[in-house]
Motif scaffolding. Structure first.
Motif: not given
Length: 288
Positions: A108-117, A140-144
């Motif tokens: 929320r604080e940094f207005d994140i629009n892509v997660l990589m985890s 987007y959510i990038v999974l690895s």
């Protein structure tokens, strides 16, 4: 093989040792950690590959990387974070040890629009969230790093209102080999940087499409410590990945990206055409 790189990494050096400025190790979960060395140019080039993949995501601009920092040299999260910088995007490096409520606060604080985890951590984040995840605005959510299923993709996309994408990588290759684009029709690989074969694990001979085989990777653009026909140890049960997949799926599509790199799709829209990788090492980054 991994045994060789572990026993005597210096035998792989193709430049004077003082030109090797970076080292990445595997987690060592199956024995001694393997050390892979990079020149400054090699590392910059590898992070550009990661950046290229991010630039193919329309609307992506603010990325949170959530991979653990195991030790000083197992730094997958830090390498991916550099790739975010190469894409000229805002990047925030967290870890998968951060409590879910704190992680959501950062998004929320940094207005994140892509997660990589990893899929397990994102799933945990999803289950423990006490807020409307769609309201966060993640695109987007990038999974690895772990195996996952199409059912999980559907669950996460429904919960977050985001596009969930696949990624396949290994620490030996700078944490990036192939990734999925928003079309979600298969992984893409940069053929200027990697040549991938599917071989019979017993004989080492190339296998035809449809046969189960081991993934073998050759680096094409690395100068400091190149790896030729490196056996990652992964088996493709359905024999559908990389070059084999191209012939099964049909037309070859080349995409020009912001960095001018060519990426070829290596999968297809059908469930059976997506790479299914059987992992025997927890240190491997894999998408599915």
């Amino acid at each position: 093989t991994g045994v060789q790189t572990c026993a005597l990494p210096i035998s792989f050096f193709c430049v004077p040792p003082d030109r090797l400025t970076h080292v990445i190790t595997t987690a060592g979960t199956t024995g001694r950690a393997k050390k892979i060395f990079f020149t400054t140019d090699d590392m910059n080039h590898q992070t550009r590959i990661i950046g290229t993949n991010l630039c193919r995501l329309p609307g992506a601009s603010r990325v949170m990387v959530m991979f653990d920092l195991v030790n000083a040299t197992w730094s997958a999260g830090a390498v991916v974070r550099q790739g975010v910088e190469m894409a000229d995007m805002f990047g925030l490096l967290s870890t998968n040890q951060t409590p879910p409520d704190k992680q959501l606060q950062l998004i929320r604080e940094f207005d994140i629009n892509v997660l990589m985890s990893s899929p397990s951590y994102i799933h945990r984040l999803t289950l423990e969230a006490d807020t409307d995840l769609k309201a966060l605005g993640v695109k987007y959510i990038v999974l690895s790093a772990q195996s996952w299923t199409e059912n999980l993709r559907a669950e996460l996309q429904n919960a977050w209102g985001a596009t969930v994408l696949d990624a396949y990588a290994a620490n030996e290759f700078g944490c990036g080999i192939a990734s999925e684009c928003p079309r979600q029709d298969g992984l893409h690989i940069s053929e200027a940087d990697f040549w991938i074969e599917i071989l019979d694990p017993e004989t080492g001979e190339p296998l035809p499409a449809g046969r189960e085989g081991e993934i073998v990777v050759t680096t094409l653009s690395r100068r400091g410590m190149p790896l030729v026909r490196y056996r990652i140890g992964d088996v493709v049960p359905m024999g559908v990945i990389v070059m084999a997949a191209i012939f099964i799926i049909g037309a070859i599509l080349l995409e020009q990206t912001r960095f001018g790199r060519h990426l070829r799709p290596i999968g297809g829209p059908e469930e059976s055409a997506r790479p299914r990788v059987q992992r025997d090492r927890a240190s491997l980054w894999t998408g599915d």
